[in-house]
Scaffold this motif. Structure first.
Motif, PDB file in Angstrom:
ATOM      1  N   ASN A 167     -18.443 -22.437  30.281  1.00  0.00           N
ATOM      2  CA  ASN A 167     -19.199 -21.694  28.778  1.00  0.00           C
ATOM      3  C   ASN A 167     -20.336 -20.859  29.324  1.00  0.00           C
ATOM      4  OD1 ASN A 167     -17.334 -23.312  27.710  1.00  0.00           O
ATOM      5  ND2 ASN A 167     -18.493 -24.653  26.343  1.00  0.00           N
ATOM      6  N   VAL A 168     -21.002 -21.234  29.994  1.00  0.00           N
ATOM      7  CA  VAL A 168     -22.257 -20.354  30.655  1.00  0.00           C
ATOM      8  C   VAL A 168     -21.800 -19.245  31.374  1.00  0.00           C
ATOM      9  CG1 VAL A 168     -24.323 -20.256  31.948  1.00  0.00           C
ATOM     10  CG2 VAL A 168     -23.935 -22.197  30.351  1.00  0.00           C
ATOM     11  N   GLY A 169     -20.825 -19.484  31.973  1.00  0.00           N
ATOM     12  CA  GLY A 169     -20.038 -18.435  33.025  1.00  0.00           C
ATOM     13  C   GLY A 169     -19.351 -17.323  31.890  1.00  0.00           C
ATOM     14  N   HIS A 170     -18.717 -17.866  30.798  1.00  0.00           N
ATOM     15  CA  HIS A 170     -17.962 -17.117  30.051  1.00  0.00           C
ATOM     16  C   HIS A 170     -18.884 -15.984  29.326  1.00  0.00           C
ATOM     17  CE1 HIS A 170     -14.724 -15.623  27.392  1.00  0.00           C
ATOM     18  NE2 HIS A 170     -15.544 -16.189  26.372  1.00  0.00           N
ATOM     19  N   ALA A 171     -19.949 -16.730  28.790  1.00  0.00           N
ATOM     20  CA  ALA A 171     -20.917 -15.943  28.086  1.00  0.00           C
ATOM     21  C   ALA A 171     -21.631 -14.949  29.020  1.00  0.00           C
ATOM     22  CB  ALA A 171     -22.057 -16.764  27.510  1.00  0.00           C
ATOM     23  N   ASN A 172     -21.918 -15.194  30.404  1.00  0.00           N
ATOM     24  CA  ASN A 172     -22.370 -14.254  31.133  1.00  0.00           C
ATOM     25  C   ASN A 172     -21.268 -13.288  31.569  1.00  0.00           C
ATOM     26  OD1 ASN A 172     -25.285 -14.491  32.453  1.00  0.00           O
ATOM     27  ND2 ASN A 172     -24.513 -16.623  32.408  1.00  0.00           N
ATOM     28  N   ARG A 173     -20.006 -13.761  31.562  1.00  0.00           N
ATOM     29  CA  ARG A 173     -19.319 -12.667  32.068  1.00  0.00           C
ATOM     30  C   ARG A 173     -18.973 -11.791  30.661  1.00  0.00           C
ATOM     31  NH1 ARG A 173     -13.785 -11.581  30.710  1.00  0.00           N
ATOM     32  NH2 ARG A 173     -12.692 -10.539  32.214  1.00  0.00           N
ATOM     33  N   LEU A 174     -19.113 -12.054  29.496  1.00  0.00           N
ATOM     34  CA  LEU A 174     -19.085 -11.117  28.408  1.00  0.00           C
ATOM     35  C   LEU A 174     -20.169 -10.172  28.294  1.00  0.00           C
ATOM     36  CD1 LEU A 174     -17.837 -13.512  25.665  1.00  0.00           C
ATOM     37  CD2 LEU A 174     -16.422 -11.846  26.865  1.00  0.00           C
ATOM     38  N   LEU A 175     -21.535 -10.630  28.744  1.00  0.00           N
ATOM     39  CA  LEU A 175     -22.487  -9.993  28.947  1.00  0.00           C
ATOM     40  C   LEU A 175     -22.827  -8.852  30.135  1.00  0.00           C
ATOM     41  CD1 LEU A 175     -25.209 -12.610  27.668  1.00  0.00           C
ATOM     42  CD2 LEU A 175     -24.386 -10.359  26.539  1.00  0.00           C
ATOM     43  N   GLY A 176     -21.587  -9.050  30.906  1.00  0.00           N
ATOM     44  CA  GLY A 176     -21.536  -8.289  32.200  1.00  0.00           C
ATOM     45  C   GLY A 176     -22.346  -8.700  33.357  1.00  0.00           C
ATOM     46  N   ASN A 177     -22.853 -10.059  33.094  1.00  0.00           N
ATOM     47  CA  ASN A 177     -23.396 -10.746  34.282  1.00  0.00           C
ATOM     48  C   ASN A 177     -22.404 -11.238  35.335  1.00  0.00           C
ATOM     49  OD1 ASN A 177     -25.651  -9.736  32.927  1.00  0.00           O
ATOM     50  ND2 ASN A 177     -25.893 -11.710  31.742  1.00  0.00           N
ATOM     51  N   HIS A 178     -21.537 -10.487  36.276  1.00  0.00           N
ATOM     52  CA  HIS A 178     -20.589 -11.031  36.781  1.00  0.00           C
ATOM     53  C   HIS A 178     -20.879 -12.216  37.946  1.00  0.00           C
ATOM     54  CE1 HIS A 178     -18.514  -7.599  34.573  1.00  0.00           C
ATOM     55  NE2 HIS A 178     -17.800  -8.660  34.380  1.00  0.00           N
ATOM     56  N   ASP A 179     -21.788 -11.599  38.636  1.00  0.00           N
ATOM     57  CA  ASP A 179     -22.379 -12.350  39.760  1.00  0.00           C
ATOM     58  C   ASP A 179     -22.728 -13.998  39.223  1.00  0.00           C
ATOM     59  OD1 ASP A 179     -22.002 -10.624  41.690  1.00  0.00           O
ATOM     60  OD2 ASP A 179     -23.925  -9.757  41.432  1.00  0.00           O
ATOM     61  N   GLU A 180     -23.763 -14.052  37.905  1.00  0.00           N
ATOM     62  CA  GLU A 180     -23.953 -15.292  37.539  1.00  0.00           C
ATOM     63  C   GLU A 180     -22.707 -16.056  37.028  1.00  0.00           C
ATOM     64  OE1 GLU A 180     -26.199 -18.425  36.504  1.00  0.00           O
ATOM     65  OE2 GLU A 180     -26.434 -17.032  38.004  1.00  0.00           O
ATOM     66  N   ALA A 181     -21.763 -15.272  36.462  1.00  0.00           N
ATOM     67  CA  ALA A 181     -20.828 -15.849  35.977  1.00  0.00           C
ATOM     68  C   ALA A 181     -19.909 -16.728  36.905  1.00  0.00           C
ATOM     69  CB  ALA A 181     -19.819 -14.748  35.215  1.00  0.00           C
ATOM     70  N   LEU A 182     -19.698 -15.926  38.211  1.00  0.00           N
ATOM     71  CA  LEU A 182     -18.963 -16.473  39.374  1.00  0.00           C
ATOM     72  C   LEU A 182     -19.549 -17.762  39.850  1.00  0.00           C
ATOM     73  CD1 LEU A 182     -16.859 -15.850  41.447  1.00  0.00           C
ATOM     74  CD2 LEU A 182     -18.293 -14.557  42.703  1.00  0.00           C
ATOM     75  N   ARG A 183     -20.946 -17.574  39.830  1.00  0.00           N
ATOM     76  CA  ARG A 183     -21.591 -18.792  40.480  1.00  0.00           C
ATOM     77  C   ARG A 183     -21.577 -20.229  39.333  1.00  0.00           C
ATOM     78  NH1 ARG A 183     -26.753 -21.622  40.278  1.00  0.00           N
ATOM     79  NH2 ARG A 183     -27.534 -20.528  38.389  1.00  0.00           N
ATOM     80  N   GLN A 184     -21.627 -19.706  38.139  1.00  0.00           N
ATOM     81  CA  GLN A 184     -21.151 -20.920  37.138  1.00  0.00           C
ATOM     82  C   GLN A 184     -19.825 -21.194  37.104  1.00  0.00           C
ATOM     83  OE1 GLN A 184     -23.598 -22.403  35.473  1.00  0.00           O
ATOM     84  NE2 GLN A 184     -25.405 -21.240  36.068  1.00  0.00           N
ATOM     85  N   PHE A 185     -18.812 -20.551  37.469  1.00  0.00           N
ATOM     86  CA  PHE A 185     -17.561 -20.983  37.360  1.00  0.00           C
ATOM     87  C   PHE A 185     -17.275 -21.626  38.789  1.00  0.00           C
ATOM     88  CE2 PHE A 185     -16.276 -16.981  34.792  1.00  0.00           C
ATOM     89  CZ  PHE A 185     -16.166 -17.781  33.627  1.00  0.00           C
ATOM     90  N   ARG A 186     -17.896 -21.294  39.597  1.00  0.00           N
ATOM     91  CA  ARG A 186     -17.758 -22.340  41.011  1.00  0.00           C
ATOM     92  C   ARG A 186     -18.366 -23.563  40.900  1.00  0.00           C
ATOM     93  NH1 ARG A 186     -18.536 -17.318  45.153  1.00  0.00           N
ATOM     94  NH2 ARG A 186     -16.399 -16.935  45.553  1.00  0.00           N
ATOM     95  N   LEU A 187     -19.469 -23.805  40.072  1.00  0.00           N
ATOM     96  CA  LEU A 187     -20.071 -24.898  39.824  1.00  0.00           C
ATOM     97  C   LEU A 187     -19.265 -25.806  38.777  1.00  0.00           C
ATOM     98  CD1 LEU A 187     -23.934 -23.852  39.398  1.00  0.00           C
ATOM     99  CD2 LEU A 187     -22.940 -25.535  40.975  1.00  0.00           C
ATOM    100  N   SER A 188     -18.602 -24.932  37.881  1.00  0.00           N
ATOM    101  CA  SER A 188     -17.582 -25.797  36.975  1.00  0.00           C
ATOM    102  C   SER A 188     -16.500 -26.092  37.855  1.00  0.00           C
ATOM    103  CB  SER A 188     -17.177 -24.629  35.852  1.00  0.00           C
ATOM    104  OG  SER A 188     -16.197 -25.354  34.984  1.00  0.00           O
TER     105      SER A 188
END
Length: 224
Positions: A167-188
């Motif tokens: 969910n943190v990754g998805h919200a970051n992706r919607l906000l255009g923070n793709h690097d952080e989204a990728l990091r969170q999805f890998r942790l997920s």
């Protein structure tokens, strides 16, 4: 609780879950029976019949004062989910419905927090992204839920990690923070692998691939 509530659930099959909950009612204590009835209501909410869910919950209100903290939390959570939840079409999430849900989810959170029911406290926080669904608000609520998880020593609470990081990754992706989204999805992904959840592992891989595509790292996305 004498009954393992999560073990009764197959969330993709509410009717089957209801059958299990109904069976668990036989011989249950008054407190357990109260909790099980909240879960029967939830099965109807997942089927989109929110009126039926509220009808099941309505008589439970008179018992609340006699019930345990867990029972009170589950009642507030399930009543909140009849007003705003992922099952509700966006057009039905009116301001009035959102505010009703907000009161109930925050009530559930405060009661769970006071009783050190970390799994349920996180559940209440994670539902708030449906009330405040702007991506920046969603990110704030998800970060709060993740912070609550990280300070918890309870094994049940730790089971939220994969979902919350998604969910943190998805919200970051919607906000255009793709690097952080990728990091969170890998942790997920890592969290779901630790829990042995094949379906969630597959979803996590898909979220990683989609974010790699956003970053124009097409070869890596295609490989996944």
């Amino acid at each position: 609780m004498a009954i393992d509530v999560p073990a009764l659930w197959t969330y993709s099959d509410p009717a089957l879950s209801e059958q299990r909950v109904q069976q668990a009612l036989a011989g249950a204590s008054a407190d357990d029976a109260f909790v099980l009835r909240t879960q029967i209501a939830r099965t109807w909410g997942l089927r989109g019949d929110f009126e039926r869910a509220r009808t099941i919950l309505a008589p439970l209100e008179a018992e609340l004062a006699q019930r345990s903290s867990e029972a009170k939390v589950r009642y507030a959570l399930e009543l909140g989910r009849t007003h705003v939840s992922p099952v509700h079409p966006p057009e039905t999430r009116t301001h009035e419905q959102r505010e009703r849900a907000r009161i109930l989810y925050m009530q559930a959170f405060e009661t769970a927090k006071a009783a050190q029911l970390d799994f349920l406290a996180i559940d209440a926080l994670h539902m708030m992204v449906m009330v405040d669904d702007d991506p920046a608000d969603q990110l704030a609520w998800n970060i709060k839920a993740l912070a609550y998880l990280e300070q918890s020593t309870q094994a049940e609470a730790r089971k939220w990690e994969g979902s919350l990081r998604n969910n943190v990754g998805h919200a970051n992706r919607l906000l255009g923070n793709h690097d952080e989204a990728l990091r969170q999805f890998r942790l997920s992904l890592a969290a779901h692998e630790r829990e042995g959840r094949p379906a969630n592992v597959r979803i996590a891989h898909w979220m990683i691939a989609r974010t790699l595509r956003d970053l124009k790292r097409f070869d890596e996305a295609i490989a996944i």
